[in-house]
Scaffold this motif. Structure first.
Motif, PDB file in Angstrom:
ATOM      1  N   THR A 113       0.858  -1.175   0.000  1.00  0.00           N
ATOM      2  CA  THR A 113       0.000   0.000   0.000  1.00  0.00           C
ATOM      3  C   THR A 113       0.896   1.227   0.000  1.00  0.00           C
ATOM      4  O   THR A 113       2.096   1.131  -0.268  1.00  0.00           O
ATOM      5  N   ARG A 123      -2.660   4.462   3.553  1.00  0.00           N
ATOM      6  CA  ARG A 123      -3.899   4.075   2.873  1.00  0.00           C
ATOM      7  C   ARG A 123      -4.203   2.616   3.179  1.00  0.00           C
ATOM      8  O   ARG A 123      -3.306   1.769   3.160  1.00  0.00           O
ATOM      9  N   ARG A 124      -5.480   2.314   3.415  1.00  0.00           N
ATOM     10  CA  ARG A 124      -5.846   0.936   3.753  1.00  0.00           C
ATOM     11  C   ARG A 124      -6.068   0.067   2.515  1.00  0.00           C
ATOM     12  O   ARG A 124      -6.220  -1.135   2.621  1.00  0.00           O
ATOM     13  N   ASN A 125      -6.085   0.680   1.327  1.00  0.00           N
ATOM     14  CA  ASN A 125      -6.277  -0.063   0.084  1.00  0.00           C
ATOM     15  C   ASN A 125      -4.974  -0.159  -0.695  1.00  0.00           C
ATOM     16  O   ASN A 125      -4.259   0.836  -0.859  1.00  0.00           O
ATOM     17  N   ARG A 156      -6.511  -6.478  -6.079  1.00  0.00           N
ATOM     18  CA  ARG A 156      -6.786  -5.490  -5.039  1.00  0.00           C
ATOM     19  C   ARG A 156      -6.758  -6.125  -3.659  1.00  0.00           C
ATOM     20  O   ARG A 156      -7.054  -7.309  -3.488  1.00  0.00           O
ATOM     21  N   ARG A 158      -7.535  -4.901   0.707  1.00  0.00           N
ATOM     22  CA  ARG A 158      -7.911  -3.878   1.680  1.00  0.00           C
ATOM     23  C   ARG A 158      -7.688  -4.424   3.079  1.00  0.00           C
ATOM     24  O   ARG A 158      -8.124  -5.535   3.396  1.00  0.00           O
ATOM     25  N   ALA A 200     -16.677   1.582   1.597  1.00  0.00           N
ATOM     26  CA  ALA A 200     -15.331   1.033   1.436  1.00  0.00           C
ATOM     27  C   ALA A 200     -14.822   0.386   2.714  1.00  0.00           C
ATOM     28  O   ALA A 200     -13.636   0.319   2.947  1.00  0.00           O
ATOM     29  N   SER A 202     -14.467  -2.796   5.563  1.00  0.00           N
ATOM     30  CA  SER A 202     -14.382  -4.259   5.636  1.00  0.00           C
ATOM     31  C   SER A 202     -14.620  -4.691   7.068  1.00  0.00           C
ATOM     32  O   SER A 202     -14.235  -3.992   8.009  1.00  0.00           O
ATOM     33  N   LEU A 336      -7.137   3.711  -5.937  1.00  0.00           N
ATOM     34  CA  LEU A 336      -7.297   2.545  -5.077  1.00  0.00           C
ATOM     35  C   LEU A 336      -8.196   2.861  -3.872  1.00  0.00           C
ATOM     36  O   LEU A 336      -8.953   2.009  -3.415  1.00  0.00           O
ATOM     37  N   GLU A 337      -8.105   4.078  -3.381  1.00  0.00           N
ATOM     38  CA  GLU A 337      -8.847   4.460  -2.174  1.00  0.00           C
ATOM     39  C   GLU A 337     -10.279   4.896  -2.461  1.00  0.00           C
ATOM     40  O   GLU A 337     -11.101   4.982  -1.544  1.00  0.00           O
TER      41      GLU A 337
END
Length: 365
Positions: A113, A123-125, A156, A158, A200, A202, A336-337
């Motif tokens: 990431t 960033r978490r993604n 991808r 996350r 977005a 999880s 991505l985010e």
């Protein structure tokens, strides 16, 4: 003379497949030339080569098994905003990163990431990446002084966690991890993550914390750990009519970008900002832009114009190629985010239009 693992693997590939154009560096080689080089390699080196080749099929099976699951445990590094099918080739002399690449090994997986520097948070993604080349043997316990590596984005990913106030132990380059405090080096520690955008988030698929038996607080910064990540992600609006219409609008823009960015004459205009220039403000550039973009297209494969999310990643990887041309705003991390396909496409359209204005010399970056 020391023969690198890359050269050894190239020779092996040439002999097995009979393809002499595996790499531009070996374009004049024949199977006979490759055999001569392999004959000069020591038995120990050949044993290591065959061991790695044997491991590849096992790693592929492990990869297929892992990525078929909703959530998996993998180490996470905040390094760069790589995209699916993008390839990063580099050399590192960072001792912790060198050991990490050696220990995860050829065919191994981790999550990459990036850092949002304006917010000073991670960033978490990101993406699950696969190590396609690592010039370091697991059997050598000494820390390599330098490691050549090649990694490629697979899909991808996350990080799983609360939508707000999320913290996790991941790898990041900081001066605090350097004993002398002089340069940023890789280390593992608690990092703050950007709050998740709408749609977005999880949630864990199990109430059980798979890493709960490990006391992360006692682990040294040079020792990596695992994080729970979601790698089966589907945007809710992937079949939305508005998203599909925007894809069709962006396709000709990408064609125009590629035409301008590939043409060496574009860079004769010194108003065009390009970090690949040999000297800032001068016409010369350090790469062949047409060859670079052909290589990028080869890695990315066919344009996925019927799948808005995949299309947004494909387009962003073309606009922000590796190695970089430096003619476009950096949009990979933001794409991505983004919370859904339409937002990704809006970002991509803005990015490619902004790049075109720069390449035309009308609005330099």
């Amino acid at each position: 003379m020391r023969i690198s693992l890359f050269a050894t693997l190239s020779c092996f590939f040439i002999i097995v497949t009979g393809v002499s154009s595996f790499s531009p560096f070996y374009s004049d080689w024949s199977c006979r030339d490759g055999a001569k080089v392999l004959a000069s390699i020591s038995d120990d080196s050949m044993s290591e080569l065959y061991r790695r080749i044997d491991n590849l099929s096992a790693f592929q099976k492990m990869q297929d098994s892992l990525l078929s699951k909703k959530q998996i445990m993998l180490p996470v590094l905040a390094l760069d905003a790589l995209l699916p099918n993008q390839r990063l080739e580099a050399t590192t002399s960072d001792p912790t990163f060198s050991r990490f690449l050696r220990d995860v090994g050829l065919g191994g997986l981790f999550v990459m990431t990036s850092v949002n520097h304006s917010k000073r948070m991670v960033r978490r993604n990101g993406v699950v990446v696969k190590i396609e080349l690592v010039d370091a043997a697991k059997t050598n316990e000494r820390t390599p002084t330098a490691v050549d590596f090649s990694i490629k984005g697979i899909c991808r990913a996350r990080l799983v966690g609360p939508s707000k106030g999320f913290k996790a132990r991941v790898g990041r380059w900081r001066r605090a991890y350097d004993p002398d405090g002089e340069e940023s080096v890789l280390g593992w520690g608690q990092e703050r993550f950007i709050d998740a955008l709408e749609n977005a988030t999880s949630v864990p698929t199990s109430d059980k914390d798979e890493g709960s038996h490990v006391d992360l607080s006692t682990m040294p910064a040079t020792e990596w750990s695992l994080n729970q990540v979601d790698c089966v992600i589907q945007d809710d609006d992937c079949n939305d009519v508005n998203a599909m219409e925007r894809v069709q609008r962006i396709i000709p823009l990408l064609g125009k970008f590629e035409s301008l960015a590939s043409d060496v004459k574009t860079y004769e205009n010194t108003d065009v900002v390009a970090t690949c220039r040999i000297l800032k403000g001068q016409p010369g550039i350090s790469v062949d832009p047409a060859a670079l973009l052909r290589s990028v297209r080869n890695d990315l494969g066919e344009m996925p114009c019927k799948h808005p999310t995949d299309f947004s990643f494909w387009g962003a990887a073309l606009v922000n190629p590796l190695p970089p041309l430096g003619v476009s705003p950096e949009i990979r991390g933001r794409i991505l985010e983004a919370p859904n396909a339409l937002n990704r496409l809006i970002l991509l359209e803005w990015g490619v239009k902004r790049a075109i204005r720069n390449l035309e010399g009308t609005d330099p970056l």
